[in-house]
Design a protein around this motif. Sequence first.
Motif, PDB file in Angstrom:
ATOM      1  N   SER A 222       1.045  -1.255  -0.107  1.00 34.22           N
ATOM      2  CA  SER A 222       0.069  -0.046  -0.442  1.00 34.22           C
ATOM      3  C   SER A 222       0.722   1.547  -0.266  1.00 34.22           C
ATOM      4  O   SER A 222       0.851   2.386  -0.255  1.00 34.22           O
ATOM      5  CB  SER A 222      -0.900   0.021   1.123  1.00 34.22           C
ATOM      6  OG  SER A 222      -1.814  -0.240   1.113  1.00 34.22           O
TER       7      SER A 222
ATOM      8  N   ALA B  61      -5.911  -9.511  -2.387  1.00 30.35           N
ATOM      9  CA  ALA B  61      -7.032  -8.684  -0.610  1.00 30.35           C
ATOM     10  C   ALA B  61      -6.672  -7.866  -0.514  1.00 30.35           C
ATOM     11  O   ALA B  61      -6.764  -7.080  -0.561  1.00 30.35           O
ATOM     12  CB  ALA B  61      -6.769 -10.427   0.023  1.00 30.35           C
ATOM     13  N   GLY B  62      -4.595  -7.895  -0.548  1.00 31.54           N
ATOM     14  CA  GLY B  62      -4.007  -6.350   0.016  1.00 31.54           C
ATOM     15  C   GLY B  62      -4.596  -5.599  -0.449  1.00 31.54           C
ATOM     16  O   GLY B  62      -4.248  -3.813  -0.334  1.00 31.54           O
TER      17      GLY B  62
ATOM     18  N   VAL C 295      -6.746  -4.962  -2.921  1.00 28.70           N
ATOM     19  CA  VAL C 295      -8.062  -4.544  -2.419  1.00 28.70           C
ATOM     20  C   VAL C 295      -8.354  -3.302  -1.001  1.00 28.70           C
ATOM     21  O   VAL C 295      -9.004  -1.932  -1.541  1.00 28.70           O
ATOM     22  CB  VAL C 295      -9.392  -5.441  -2.834  1.00 28.70           C
ATOM     23  CG1 VAL C 295     -10.644  -5.147  -2.625  1.00 28.70           C
ATOM     24  CG2 VAL C 295      -9.260  -6.317  -3.733  1.00 28.70           C
ATOM     25  N   SER C 296      -8.014  -4.149  -0.283  1.00 23.46           N
ATOM     26  CA  SER C 296      -8.055  -2.991   1.214  1.00 23.46           C
ATOM     27  C   SER C 296      -7.101  -1.486   1.153  1.00 23.46           C
ATOM     28  O   SER C 296      -7.578  -0.584   1.652  1.00 23.46           O
ATOM     29  CB  SER C 296      -7.526  -3.751   2.141  1.00 23.46           C
ATOM     30  OG  SER C 296      -6.415  -4.098   2.262  1.00 23.46           O
TER      31      SER C 296
ATOM     32  N   TRP D 186      -9.061   0.673  -1.354  1.00 28.49           N
ATOM     33  CA  TRP D 186      -9.510   0.851   0.221  1.00 28.49           C
ATOM     34  C   TRP D 186      -8.788   2.417   0.725  1.00 28.49           C
ATOM     35  O   TRP D 186      -9.140   3.188   0.969  1.00 28.49           O
ATOM     36  CB  TRP D 186     -10.638   0.451   0.625  1.00 28.49           C
ATOM     37  CG  TRP D 186     -11.733   0.464   1.409  1.00 28.49           C
ATOM     38  CD1 TRP D 186     -11.328   0.683   2.722  1.00 28.49           C
ATOM     39  CD2 TRP D 186     -13.161   1.124   0.655  1.00 28.49           C
ATOM     40  NE1 TRP D 186     -12.666   1.281   3.506  1.00 28.49           N
ATOM     41  CE2 TRP D 186     -13.760   1.382   2.123  1.00 28.49           C
ATOM     42  CE3 TRP D 186     -13.324   1.590   0.245  1.00 28.49           C
ATOM     43  CZ2 TRP D 186     -14.690   2.373   2.632  1.00 28.49           C
ATOM     44  CZ3 TRP D 186     -15.073   1.971  -0.157  1.00 28.49           C
ATOM     45  CH2 TRP D 186     -15.598   2.652   1.664  1.00 28.49           C
ATOM     46  N   GLY D 187      -8.134   2.420   0.906  1.00 30.96           N
ATOM     47  CA  GLY D 187      -7.989   3.152   2.330  1.00 30.96           C
ATOM     48  C   GLY D 187      -7.113   3.927   1.478  1.00 30.96           C
ATOM     49  O   GLY D 187      -7.311   5.065   2.185  1.00 30.96           O
TER      50      GLY D 187
ATOM     51  N   LEU E   6      -5.026  -8.468   3.113  1.00 33.75           N
ATOM     52  CA  LEU E   6      -6.496  -8.053   3.464  1.00 33.75           C
ATOM     53  C   LEU E   6      -5.929  -6.269   5.214  1.00 33.75           C
ATOM     54  O   LEU E   6      -6.157  -5.458   4.973  1.00 33.75           O
ATOM     55  CB  LEU E   6      -7.766  -8.019   3.942  1.00 33.75           C
ATOM     56  CG  LEU E   6      -8.641  -7.835   3.739  1.00 33.75           C
ATOM     57  CD1 LEU E   6      -8.868  -7.445   2.224  1.00 33.75           C
ATOM     58  CD2 LEU E   6      -9.783  -9.023   3.933  1.00 33.75           C
ATOM     59  N   VAL E   7      -5.307  -7.284   5.701  1.00 36.68           N
ATOM     60  CA  VAL E   7      -5.587  -6.081   6.634  1.00 36.68           C
ATOM     61  C   VAL E   7      -4.275  -5.333   7.173  1.00 36.68           C
ATOM     62  O   VAL E   7      -4.352  -4.382   7.279  1.00 36.68           O
ATOM     63  CB  VAL E   7      -5.271  -7.187   7.940  1.00 36.68           C
ATOM     64  CG1 VAL E   7      -4.909  -6.469   9.198  1.00 36.68           C
ATOM     65  CG2 VAL E   7      -5.943  -8.174   8.650  1.00 36.68           C
TER      66      VAL E   7
ATOM     67  N   GLY F 284      -2.917  -4.248   3.897  1.00 39.32           N
ATOM     68  CA  GLY F 284      -3.259  -3.563   3.433  1.00 39.32           C
ATOM     69  C   GLY F 284      -3.785  -2.245   4.068  1.00 39.32           C
ATOM     70  O   GLY F 284      -3.839  -0.881   3.366  1.00 39.32           O
ATOM     71  N   LEU F 285      -4.679  -2.133   4.197  1.00 36.42           N
ATOM     72  CA  LEU F 285      -5.701  -0.692   5.300  1.00 36.42           C
ATOM     73  C   LEU F 285      -4.589  -0.157   6.554  1.00 36.42           C
ATOM     74  O   LEU F 285      -4.485   0.903   6.608  1.00 36.42           O
ATOM     75  CB  LEU F 285      -7.312  -1.811   5.883  1.00 36.42           C
ATOM     76  CG  LEU F 285      -8.316  -2.516   5.211  1.00 36.42           C
ATOM     77  CD1 LEU F 285      -8.966  -2.769   6.037  1.00 36.42           C
ATOM     78  CD2 LEU F 285      -8.596  -1.167   4.813  1.00 36.42           C
TER      79      LEU F 285
ATOM     80  N   SER G  28      -2.341   1.783   4.600  1.00 39.25           N
ATOM     81  CA  SER G  28      -2.572   2.951   3.627  1.00 39.25           C
ATOM     82  C   SER G  28      -2.871   3.953   4.855  1.00 39.25           C
ATOM     83  O   SER G  28      -2.271   5.333   4.597  1.00 39.25           O
ATOM     84  CB  SER G  28      -3.737   2.986   3.402  1.00 39.25           C
ATOM     85  OG  SER G  28      -5.377   2.321   4.769  1.00 39.25           O
TER      86      SER G  28
END
Length: 261
Positions: free
Chosen positions: A21, A54-55, A57-58, A61-62, A221-222, A224-225, A228
């Motif tokens: 990210s 998945a990362g 995608v997050s 979004w972030g 996924l976690v 990535g958020l 960000s």
Amino acid sequence: MEPLHAFFILLGGLWAGTINSVVGSGTLVTFPILIALGYAPVMATISNAMGLIAGGVSGVWGYRRELAGMRTNLLRLLPASVLGGVTGAWLLLHLPASVFGVVAPFLIVLALAMVILQPRLQRVLKARAEANNGIPHPSHNIVMVLLVFLAGVYGGYFVAAQGILLVGILGIFMSGTLQNANAVKNVLSLAVNCVAAVSYLLFAGDKIIWAVVGLIAVSSLVGGLLGSRIGRRLSPVVLRTVIVLLGLVALYFMMAKLVNA
């Protein structure tokens, strides 16, 4: 799968999703872990790439706030990235990995030079635009689209450190801040990775280790958020420094692999 192996994969996916990210090159974290755990290189590459979607995608979004006002750039660059990803995936099926293994380090050096020189190069392009009544020269957009396409080819074939290339390109040619460039980079990287994943499903389904994909997907996924949240708070100077440092790490691993080949 042994619990300790699962733990290391989860930890690697979390870290990879975080730095993807912020910069990119998360594959340089997860891939060595999978190899160290005894997975075959091809299976590790494919499973890792699919899990990190998945990362991606997050991460997108972030960075959604930094995507505001980037619609025109995305409409211009997304098709180039996707087409590049398709081309890269095709090359993956027809060319030996050694081809890009030799080229990749030089591309990373070029990308790092672009990131370091970005402020100066942006001033040059801005001066040219002001001399043209504030309108960027048409060649700037053409060059940006072409370079994004080539970065997509690289990403569809080689995957690792694609984000560093894109930040270098977008930071110079795209209007906006380095954070805007990073947000657009996340979208373009995700598009290329999705293209690669579809090609794996169609042509290499027997080489996918779904347990690894699932573990990396959940943890990245976690990550990535988390990435960000961290990346959006970094100043341009700090963000540029982080990009260069991680780029040098990527370059080291690529050169070591090339020397030992």
